[in-house]
Design a protein around this motif. Structure first.
Motif, PDB file in Angstrom:
ATOM      1  N   ALA B 278       0.833  -1.203   0.000  1.00 23.39           N
ATOM      2  CA  ALA B 278       0.000   0.000   0.000  1.00 23.39           C
ATOM      3  C   ALA B 278       0.866   1.252   0.000  1.00 23.39           C
ATOM      4  O   ALA B 278       0.587   2.221  -0.712  1.00 23.39           O
ATOM      5  CB  ALA B 278      -0.915  -0.010   1.225  1.00 23.39           C
ATOM      6  N   ILE B 279       1.940   1.230   0.794  1.00 23.18           N
ATOM      7  CA  ILE B 279       2.840   2.390   0.864  1.00 23.18           C
ATOM      8  C   ILE B 279       3.543   2.590  -0.483  1.00 23.18           C
ATOM      9  O   ILE B 279       3.663   3.721  -0.970  1.00 23.18           O
ATOM     10  CB  ILE B 279       3.858   2.202   2.003  1.00 23.18           C
ATOM     11  CG1 ILE B 279       3.146   2.270   3.362  1.00 23.18           C
ATOM     12  CG2 ILE B 279       4.957   3.266   1.935  1.00 23.18           C
ATOM     13  CD1 ILE B 279       4.026   1.918   4.548  1.00 23.18           C
ATOM     14  N   THR B 280       4.011   1.498  -1.072  1.00 26.63           N
ATOM     15  CA  THR B 280       4.694   1.588  -2.371  1.00 26.63           C
ATOM     16  C   THR B 280       3.777   2.170  -3.440  1.00 26.63           C
ATOM     17  O   THR B 280       4.177   3.034  -4.223  1.00 26.63           O
ATOM     18  CB  THR B 280       5.183   0.201  -2.807  1.00 26.63           C
ATOM     19  OG1 THR B 280       6.105  -0.295  -1.844  1.00 26.63           O
ATOM     20  CG2 THR B 280       5.855   0.250  -4.170  1.00 26.63           C
ATOM     21  N   ALA B 281       2.533   1.680  -3.480  1.00 22.20           N
ATOM     22  CA  ALA B 281       1.580   2.191  -4.482  1.00 22.20           C
ATOM     23  C   ALA B 281       1.308   3.670  -4.239  1.00 22.20           C
ATOM     24  O   ALA B 281       1.301   4.479  -5.167  1.00 22.20           O
ATOM     25  CB  ALA B 281       0.285   1.395  -4.413  1.00 22.20           C
ATOM     26  N   ARG B 282       1.075   3.998  -2.954  1.00 21.38           N
ATOM     27  CA  ARG B 282       0.709   5.376  -2.609  1.00 21.38           C
ATOM     28  C   ARG B 282       1.830   6.357  -2.913  1.00 21.38           C
ATOM     29  O   ARG B 282       1.604   7.415  -3.509  1.00 21.38           O
ATOM     30  CB  ARG B 282       0.355   5.426  -1.130  1.00 21.38           C
ATOM     31  CG  ARG B 282      -0.124   6.766  -0.596  1.00 21.38           C
ATOM     32  CD  ARG B 282      -0.052   6.790   0.915  1.00 21.38           C
ATOM     33  NE  ARG B 282       1.332   6.745   1.356  1.00 21.38           N
ATOM     34  CZ  ARG B 282       1.717   6.320   2.575  1.00 21.38           C
ATOM     35  NH1 ARG B 282       0.833   5.894   3.440  1.00 21.38           N
ATOM     36  NH2 ARG B 282       2.994   6.319   2.899  1.00 21.38           N
ATOM     37  N   ASP B 283       3.051   6.010  -2.491  1.00 22.28           N
ATOM     38  CA  ASP B 283       4.181   6.931  -2.619  1.00 22.28           C
ATOM     39  C   ASP B 283       4.947   6.779  -3.926  1.00 22.28           C
ATOM     40  O   ASP B 283       5.841   7.570  -4.217  1.00 22.28           O
ATOM     41  CB  ASP B 283       5.155   6.728  -1.450  1.00 22.28           C
ATOM     42  CG  ASP B 283       4.519   7.041  -0.116  1.00 22.28           C
ATOM     43  OD1 ASP B 283       5.078   6.649   0.921  1.00 22.28           O
ATOM     44  OD2 ASP B 283       3.450   7.672  -0.110  1.00 22.28           O
ATOM     45  N   GLY B 284       4.594   5.758  -4.700  1.00 24.75           N
ATOM     46  CA  GLY B 284       5.279   5.506  -5.971  1.00 24.75           C
ATOM     47  C   GLY B 284       4.445   5.955  -7.156  1.00 24.75           C
ATOM     48  O   GLY B 284       4.348   7.151  -7.452  1.00 24.75           O
ATOM     49  N   ALA B 285       3.807   4.989  -7.787  1.00 24.76           N
ATOM     50  CA  ALA B 285       3.102   5.271  -9.039  1.00 24.76           C
ATOM     51  C   ALA B 285       1.974   6.282  -8.871  1.00 24.76           C
ATOM     52  O   ALA B 285       1.773   7.145  -9.742  1.00 24.76           O
ATOM     53  CB  ALA B 285       2.557   3.968  -9.625  1.00 24.76           C
ATOM     54  N   ILE B 286       1.221   6.200  -7.760  1.00 23.86           N
ATOM     55  CA  ILE B 286       0.097   7.128  -7.584  1.00 23.86           C
ATOM     56  C   ILE B 286       0.602   8.542  -7.336  1.00 23.86           C
ATOM     57  O   ILE B 286       0.073   9.518  -7.874  1.00 23.86           O
ATOM     58  CB  ILE B 286      -0.819   6.653  -6.436  1.00 23.86           C
ATOM     59  CG1 ILE B 286      -1.496   5.333  -6.828  1.00 23.86           C
ATOM     60  CG2 ILE B 286      -1.863   7.705  -6.098  1.00 23.86           C
ATOM     61  CD1 ILE B 286      -2.344   4.710  -5.743  1.00 23.86           C
ATOM     62  N   ALA B 287       1.640   8.657  -6.511  1.00 20.99           N
ATOM     63  CA  ALA B 287       2.223   9.984  -6.258  1.00 20.99           C
ATOM     64  C   ALA B 287       2.804  10.567  -7.543  1.00 20.99           C
ATOM     65  O   ALA B 287       2.647  11.766  -7.818  1.00 20.99           O
ATOM     66  CB  ALA B 287       3.307   9.883  -5.193  1.00 20.99           C
ATOM     67  N   ASN B 288       3.465   9.739  -8.332  1.00 22.95           N
ATOM     68  CA  ASN B 288       4.037  10.216  -9.596  1.00 22.95           C
ATOM     69  C   ASN B 288       2.947  10.682 -10.548  1.00 22.95           C
ATOM     70  O   ASN B 288       3.091  11.692 -11.238  1.00 22.95           O
ATOM     71  CB  ASN B 288       4.854   9.106 -10.257  1.00 22.95           C
ATOM     72  CG  ASN B 288       6.117   8.789  -9.482  1.00 22.95           C
ATOM     73  OD1 ASN B 288       6.579   9.597  -8.682  1.00 22.95           O
ATOM     74  ND2 ASN B 288       6.678   7.611  -9.706  1.00 22.95           N
ATOM     75  N   LEU B 289       1.852   9.929 -10.585  1.00 16.10           N
ATOM     76  CA  LEU B 289       0.740  10.319 -11.460  1.00 16.10           C
ATOM     77  C   LEU B 289       0.155  11.650 -10.993  1.00 16.10           C
ATOM     78  O   LEU B 289      -0.113  12.550 -11.798  1.00 16.10           O
ATOM     79  CB  LEU B 289      -0.331   9.231 -11.445  1.00 16.10           C
ATOM     80  CG  LEU B 289      -1.572   9.520 -12.288  1.00 16.10           C
ATOM     81  CD1 LEU B 289      -1.208   9.632 -13.758  1.00 16.10           C
ATOM     82  CD2 LEU B 289      -2.618   8.423 -12.095  1.00 16.10           C
ATOM     83  N   GLY B 290      -0.043  11.760  -9.678  1.00 20.13           N
ATOM     84  CA  GLY B 290      -0.565  13.018  -9.139  1.00 20.13           C
ATOM     85  C   GLY B 290       0.354  14.178  -9.432  1.00 20.13           C
ATOM     86  O   GLY B 290      -0.088  15.288  -9.742  1.00 20.13           O
ATOM     87  N   SER B 291       1.639  13.910  -9.375  1.00 16.63           N
ATOM     88  CA  SER B 291       2.623  14.947  -9.668  1.00 16.63           C
ATOM     89  C   SER B 291       2.540  15.381 -11.131  1.00 16.63           C
ATOM     90  O   SER B 291       2.634  16.579 -11.450  1.00 16.63           O
ATOM     91  CB  SER B 291       4.015  14.415  -9.337  1.00 16.63           C
ATOM     92  OG  SER B 291       4.996  15.376  -9.609  1.00 16.63           O
TER      93      SER B 291
END
Lengths: 314, 459
Positions: B278-291
């Motif tokens: 969950a942390i990896t998804a949240r801080d990885g791909a999802i954060a990058n997409l949001g960015s």
């Protein structure tokens, strides 16, 4: 010796059945949508490419809409120019007839009245509006009346003032080119787009020349008509013909750009289809295979699960 | 001897019955009764056997397979959590192709389409800058675009929030599992120390260990007394029957849930399990997409307003902004222009309302290569962000598929080793039944012989 427990058989059977159901579900979605790429996860590079292609396609469609707007304006402009050229041609004919040597003072007075009428018509042409109510010969000052007149006590026009500007609005017709259907009423700056009624670069000054002709006809000054007015009107007539020709060239360019946009969109649609559309024959074939495997798994599994040693113990 | 034999066969039957009762229990490892010949007694004619006795009940379990399954559970747990989170985010992104609209062209309703519609509305306006309908269309398209930015970014924030909650929930579950494991350690150690078996307790503990592994990757250490000690990130969590420490939650600088050791307060770096996933998804791909989405919105706001503010509306007014806000979450449209489209600053001249210089420049912003976006246009930057996200999710899908296949294979192997086979148990049952009958016959025969001896004396 490999051993199969009841649990391992049941879970193995369920896994196989579930996998086949997932497979059938995916193939059915593919068959019903016609697409084998629906989400970014299906094929990220295709998705990115398709999104960009669709943006380009929509832009091409917009260019075609821009072209249609320009063509409408160009048609209105061409119609006005043709009317103006008819007018300049009439004025030129009047000037020739007035200097034929056979015109009486009464005829000259009649010619003067005709030219006065032509001036008024030319002003109306100069103040032509398009379908949206904008003046087409005012440059970008399209809500300003391009031409206003000054009259004498007799009601004859003694001066026509241009109130527009010499700028024109360019519109995108492709990613790399623009076009305009606007023609300023006058341009005496020496640069920029040509003015229709007056342009210092060609010596055209239709209103001034028509007013001079009218005044010379009214005063009977046939010498001035022959030496100055008639050549000037002829020059104005040629200038209008040149602008009509330029309008035709511009419309041809619009047609070419429209054809190009249509061709590009056809190519884009083909490319998108190639990248996203499912191979229906293959999809349906795989779906049939998956269905057959599913039915076979269910039948064999149910047959095996029903039988055990318990069935044979009395 | 016969009596002992009867008792032994009864024990064997009981074990078989226990196996059969648990045939559908996926956590159960089958048991076997170990028999041995009873110690012989010395007679004048040599050692004489005393029959059979039950020695022990052992469960058939492969510790290596169990360890492999725990490891794979961590991997699968992490990938499952990542897939779930990323697929939720993909749904909010709404960049989906949905069937052909005409010959070969698929449509989509994501930000790409809204960006395209907005810039194309500006193109229409540039062709007729005084047209009120075209101005209204630009404002409407801008509002829809801003709304879509808000919706997508807020959706991603929702997904991140849900992942934070799942981290919290899984931490609580993991702590509960570790507490239960410690409790079972005490019971198992006690039972084994008393000379008995604790097979069912071991089955329960193994189930908890696998549940725990699916939540968080840990390092197990089996002690000599049978207790399983657990450490996470080098920190001891379960030591025998004691819960040495627990997992705790703290918020990082971005306000997102992270995991720490409760006692020392130090952060824990996890390497598997659903919490890490969950942390990896949240801080990885999802954060990058949001960015990427934020970057597109911020660039649109600043670049657009810079061009727009130099323009003039139909009244000669200038120096207003069009977009409000600063991020994808709060981008909006100036209410002045919403209420009065004649205030849209399309002209480059205060006095020439037919001038379209600014409208054209705004429309061409769609293809402008912007240094701050790596020399990409706004749309290209965004679609590349979508592509990167798609690659991340595709990779997770592939890894999860492989991990699930490995998990299934290992589970099948363990089930083959430790699972109950009804046919086998029924065969054993018949075997023990016959042996019991034989022992009972021996009892009857010995009884008959004794009666004969007694009858001889009375005659």
């Amino acid at each position: 010796m490999f051993r199969v427990s009841d649990q391992s058989f049941n879970s193995g059977f369920l896994n196989q059945v579930m996998n086949l159901q997932v497979q059938q579900n995916n193939l059915q979605n593919e068959a019903s949508s016609g697409l084998d790429v629906t989400n970014p996860e299906d094929n990220p590079s295709v998705m990115t490419n398709v999104l960009n292609l669709q943006t380009s396609s929509a832009a091409n469609t917009q260019y075609q809409s821009n072209i249609a707007t320009l063509q409408s304006a160009a048609t209105t402009s061409a119609s006005a120019m043709n009317s103006l050229q008819t007018l300049t041609s009439q004025a030129s004919e009047i000037a020739i007839n007035a200097t034929s040597g056979t015109a009486s003072p009464t005829q000259l007075a009649s010619y003067a009245a005709q030219v006065e009428s032509l001036i008024q018509q030319a002003v109306q042409i100069g103040n032509t509006k398009d379908a949206t109510g904008n003046y087409i010969f005012a440059g970008t000052a399209s809500t300003t009346t391009p031409f206003t007149t000054t009259t004498n006590a007799a009601g004859n026009i003694t001066a026509v003032t241009y109130n527009g500007n010499t700028s024109v609005a360019q519109t995108d017709i492709s990613p790399s080119s623009t076009a305009t259907a606007q023609v300023p009423g006058e341009n005496n700056t020496g640069s920029g787009p040509p003015g229709l009624f007056a342009d210092s670069r060609t010596g055209a000054d239709l209103f001034s020349h028509l007013i001079a002709l009218q005044q010379d006809l009214a005063s009977g000054n046939t010498a001035a008509i022959a030496s100055t007015d008639s050549p000037a009107i002829t020059q104005d007539d040629n200038h209008v013909i040149t602008q009509i020709s330029a309008n035709g060239v511009m419309q041809s360019a619009l047609d070419a750009a429209n054809t190009m946009a249509t061709s590009q969109n056809t190519n884009i649609a083909t490319e998108v289809s190639t990248q996203t559309n499912a191979n229906m024959a293959q999809t349906l074939s795989e779906l049939s295979q998956a269905q057959t495997a599913y039915e076979a798994a269910l039948e064999s599994g149910s047959t095996v699960m029903r039988v055990s040693l318990l069935n044979f113990l009395s | 001897m016969a009596g002992q034999s009867l008792s032994t066969e009864q024990d064997a039957t009981s074990v078989t019955g226990h196996n059969l009762a648990n045939v559908n229990n996926p956590d159960y490892a089958r048991e076997t009764l170990n028999m041995a010949a009873a110690a012989p007694v010395q007679t004048t004619i040599g050692p004489e056997g005393e029959g059979v006795q039950a020695v022990s009940i052992t469960e058939v379990r492969d510790a290596l397979l169990d360890a492999q399954i725990q490891l794979e559970s961590s991997t699968t747990g992490s990938l499952n959590a990542q897939q779930s989170g990323l697929q939720n985010a993909e749904a909010y992104l709404n960049e989906q192709l949905s069937g052909s609209t005409n010959a070969g062209t698929a449509s989509n309703n994501g930000l790409t389409a809204y960006l395209s519609n907005f810039f194309n509305s500006l193109q229409s306006l540039s062709a007729d800058p005084t047209n009120i309908s075209d101005r209204q269309a630009v404002v409407a398209a801008a509002q829809q675009l801003a709304s879509q930015f808000n919706s997508v970014q807020n959706g991603l924030n929702t997904v991140a929030g849900n992942l934070n909650q799942s981290v919290q929930d899984d931490v609580n579950t993991a702590n509960e599992d570790m507490s239960n494991i410690a409790s079972l350690n005490a019971q198992i150690v006690s039972a084994q120390a008393a000379g008995g078996s604790a097979n069912d307790l071991i089955d329960q503990r193994e189930k908890l260990l696998e549940d725990l592994a699916s939540k968080v990757n840990y390092t197990p250490n089996t002690a000599a007394n049978g207790a399983v000690n657990i450490s996470i990130g080098g920190v001891s969590m379960v030591a025998g029957s004691t819960v040495a420490d627990t997992l705790g939650i703290y918020n990082n600088a971005a306000g997102n849930a992270m995991v720490m050791e409760t006692n020392g307060g130090g952060p824990l770096t996890l390497s598997g399990g659903s919490i890490e996933g969950a942390i990896t998804a949240r801080d990885g791909a999802i954060a990058n997409l949001g960015s990427a989405i934020d970057s597109a919105a911020q660039t649109l706001i600043t670049q657009f307003n810079t061009i727009y503010s130099a323009g003039y509306d139909l009244h000669g007014t200038t120096n207003q902004t069009f977009f409000t806000g600063s991020t994808a979450s709060n981008i909006g449209v100036n209410s002045t222009v919403i209420n009065d489209p004649t205030t849209f600053q399309a002209s480059g001249s205060a006095t020439a309302s037919g001038d379209n210089t600014v409208a054209l420049a705004l429309a061409n912003l769609s293809t402008q290569q912007i240094a701050g976006l790596g020399n990409q246009s706004i749309t290209q930057s965004y679609t590349n962000g979508v592509g990167a996200f798609g690659f991340a999710l595709q990779s997770v899908n592939d890894q999860l598929s492989n991990s699930q296949a490995v998990s299934q294979m290992l589970t099948q192997q363990r089930s083959s080793e430790s699972g109950v086979n009804t046919d086998q148990e029924m065969t054993n049952l018949l075997q023990y039944q016959k042996a019991y009958e034989a022992s009972a016959e021996l009892v009857s025969t010995v009884n008959a012989m004794l009666e004969t001896v007694v009858t001889m004396k009375t005659e």
